[in-house]
Write an enzyme that holds these catalytic residues in place. Structure first.
Site, PDB file in Angstrom:
ATOM      1  N   SER A   1       0.833  -1.203   0.000  1.00 57.37           N
ATOM      2  CA  SER A   1       0.000   0.000   0.000  1.00 57.37           C
ATOM      3  C   SER A   1       0.862   1.246   0.000  1.00 57.37           C
ATOM      4  O   SER A   1       2.071   1.186   0.238  1.00 57.37           O
ATOM      5  CB  SER A   1      -0.899   0.009   1.238  1.00 57.37           C
ATOM      6  OG  SER A   1      -0.113   0.234   2.404  1.00 57.37           O
ATOM      7  N   CYS A   2       0.229   2.389  -0.235  1.00 56.89           N
ATOM      8  CA  CYS A   2       0.964   3.661  -0.210  1.00 56.89           C
ATOM      9  C   CYS A   2       1.552   3.910   1.173  1.00 56.89           C
ATOM     10  O   CYS A   2       2.691   4.377   1.304  1.00 56.89           O
ATOM     11  CB  CYS A   2       0.051   4.813  -0.621  1.00 56.89           C
ATOM     12  SG  CYS A   2      -1.463   4.951   0.374  1.00 56.89           S
ATOM     13  N   THR A   3       0.790   3.583   2.219  1.00 56.69           N
ATOM     14  CA  THR A   3       1.267   3.820   3.589  1.00 56.69           C
ATOM     15  C   THR A   3       2.405   2.875   3.944  1.00 56.69           C
ATOM     16  O   THR A   3       3.379   3.278   4.605  1.00 56.69           O
ATOM     17  CB  THR A   3       0.105   3.680   4.587  1.00 56.69           C
ATOM     18  OG1 THR A   3      -0.925   4.613   4.251  1.00 56.69           O
ATOM     19  CG2 THR A   3       0.578   3.950   6.006  1.00 56.69           C
TER      20      THR A   3
ATOM     21  N   ASN B   1     -11.473   7.224  -3.191  1.00 56.83           N
ATOM     22  CA  ASN B   1     -12.700   6.859  -3.903  1.00 56.83           C
ATOM     23  C   ASN B   1     -13.524   5.828  -3.157  1.00 56.83           C
ATOM     24  O   ASN B   1     -14.717   5.667  -3.428  1.00 56.83           O
ATOM     25  CB  ASN B   1     -12.350   6.294  -5.287  1.00 56.83           C
ATOM     26  CG  ASN B   1     -12.193   7.387  -6.321  1.00 56.83           C
ATOM     27  OD1 ASN B   1     -12.747   8.470  -6.180  1.00 56.83           O
ATOM     28  ND2 ASN B   1     -11.427   7.104  -7.364  1.00 56.83           N
TER      29      ASN B   1
END
Length: 481
Positions: A288-290, A320
């Site tokens: 994930s981005c995190t 989204n």
């Protein structure tokens, strides 16, 4: 002449030098597949002002501004060498030359520093590798922009197709428009035209076939001349090996997921564990981005200080997956209006650390709050270290990591006292250490890490794809391990 006149004359001189750098940078990129960097930031296709601003940015992290008068000689020296595909950081060349006491000329020093990219040691230019995007949402379109940007040399990765579900009338025109204009990331850098008759989007000369399908099983990619392609799944619909294997159709060689993988799907954070990817691995995840934001600085801190335990709290922009207005949602709280509320939710980033850093024994917990901003998030990483240290020592260490270490493309550093989230839109790093917010007391360190959860993450995805495709070229001078 007044002081103001002196300043203006100096600016005009630097403008002229930066202008002279542009054709050199462009020619090296087009003809030799050499990307010129400045503190890990690409100078390819940059304007005069952008080149000057990138030089000035060095002041924030290195303590003093880097001048184009210092870097131009190294750039000129590169043109005299028989270079192969590579990334060459002229800021690192200038700074390591400054500390070298052997009396070498700029040309001699440069030739020695980039020797691995010349002569018999250089990498041969490879044929382009086909790439297919499955899904064309927020991440899909940003990945497309990056692939098109990096296609300038004619080598490396080549975006051949996008697979989407058929929408309404003028579907392809609307999708092209979303690629052309973005409310957060601005206008596409280049030209986009649409060939409706042949279902193609032409972006900066790249012909991208738009394939309509409701399921992976409906597509035979070889029918479009696509072979040995890497498919990037941006939908997140399939997360385990069984589901992602549906993409392994004729013409597709590997599948990369832009979401955390489940089960035995490897979760890869470029810069940390990308070298563990097995050559025959066909399915992998970019996490994930995190996870990408916290794992590189966590690794850096663990390597230097040891980490006994930690907690990450992410203050994350809305996505989204949330509702604009209150409405039904399968998950708790996410049904409440995203632009009007702070929303407490879960994050899988903490548990994903174990996959990316299996040798880290520390227990890492995590939670998340979604907030009413459309992009850029911040991770607050609270660590108990294995030894005591000071704030100054930690900041000096992380500054150097961001400048010269193998993690310099993942970790950025800012000491700007007025930095806010909007300042990091478009950052290509996985995360940015905020020096002003960092807190250290004894064996406790609290790092504030900004990250563009859309664009910075997309850059990490591209780096993984470059690695598995064999077109991730080495950087010179080599980062300090």
């Amino acid at each position: 002449m007044t002081v103001n006149d002196d300043s203006f004359t100096n600016w005009k001189n630097r403008e002229e030098i930066a202008e002279s750098m542009i054709p050199i940078i462009g020619k090296l990129h087009r003809e030799r597949d050499v990307t010129v960097l400045l503190h890990s930031r690409s100078l390819v296709n940059k304007s005069v002002v952008s080149i000057l601003k990138t030089h000035r940015f060095a002041r924030q992290i290195a303590g003093e501004e880097l001048s184009v008068t210092e870097t131009l000689p190294f750039l000129q020296a590169l043109t005299t060498l028989d270079l192969g595909p590579s990334q060459i950081d002229i800021a690192m060349l200038a700074e390591t030359y400054r500390s070298d006491d052997r009396g070498l000329s700029v040309a001699e020093f440069t030739a020695e520093a980039v020797a691995g990219a010349t002569g018999d040691d250089k990498i041969e230019r490879r044929e382009p590798r086909d790439v297919v995007l499955y899904g064309f949402g927020r991440i899909g379109r940003l990945v497309a922009r990056l692939l098109i940007e990096k296609a300038g040399s004619g080598n490396g990765l080549r975006l051949r197709a996008v697979v989407v579900r058929q929408g309404g009338e003028q579907d392809i025109v609307k999708r092209a428009s979303l690629l052309r204009r973005d409310s957060i990331h601005g206008q596409f850098q280049g030209t986009i035209t649409v060939d409706e008759a042949n279902s193609k989007i032409i972006a900066n000369g790249n012909e991208i076939k738009v394939i309509y399908a409701g399921d992976p099983s409906e597509v035979d990619y070889t029918a479009y001349g696509i072979k040995d392609a890497i498919l990037i799944d941006n939908t997140g619909k399939w997360r385990d090996r069984e589901g992602l294997s549906k993409h392994l159709r004729p013409g597709i060689d590997k599948v990369v997921l832009t979401a955390p993988g489940k089960g035995d799907v490897p979760n890869i954070v470029h810069g940390v564990n990308h070298d563990t990817i097995k050559p025959d691995e066909q399915i992998l995840s970019c996490a994930s981005c995190t996870t990408n934001a916290i794992v590189p600085p966590l690794k850096a801190m663990a390597d230097e200080y040891g980490v006994l335990r930690g907690h990450v709290e992410t203050v994350h922009s809305f996505t989204n997956d949330q509702n604009l207005l209150d409405n039904y949602h399968n998950s708790d709280r996410r049904g409440r209006s995203a632009p009007l509320n702070m929303v407490i939710t879960e994050t899988g980033a903490a548990s994903a650390v174990a996959k990316a850093l299996p040798d880290l024994q520390a227990k890492i917990t995590g939670s998340s709050i979604r907030v009413p901003v459309p992009d850029v998030s911040i991770a607050i990483l609270n660590l108990q270290l294995a030894r005591e240290t000071s704030r100054e020592e930690v900041l000096d260490y992380l500054r150097n990591v961001s400048l010269t270490s193998p993690l310099m493309r993942q970790i950025d550093f800012t000491s700007a006292p007025d930095a806010v989230s909007n300042d990091f839109i478009g950052s290509r790093h996985a995360s940015i250490v905020d020096a002003g917010a960092t807190k250290v007391e004894g064996d406790n360190a609290i790092l504030y890490l900004w990250y563009d959860n859309e664009f910075g993450y997309s850059c990490q995805v591209i780096r993984v794809v470059q690695h598995v495709s064999g077109v991730e070229y080495p950087t010179y001078p080599a980062p300090v391990v």
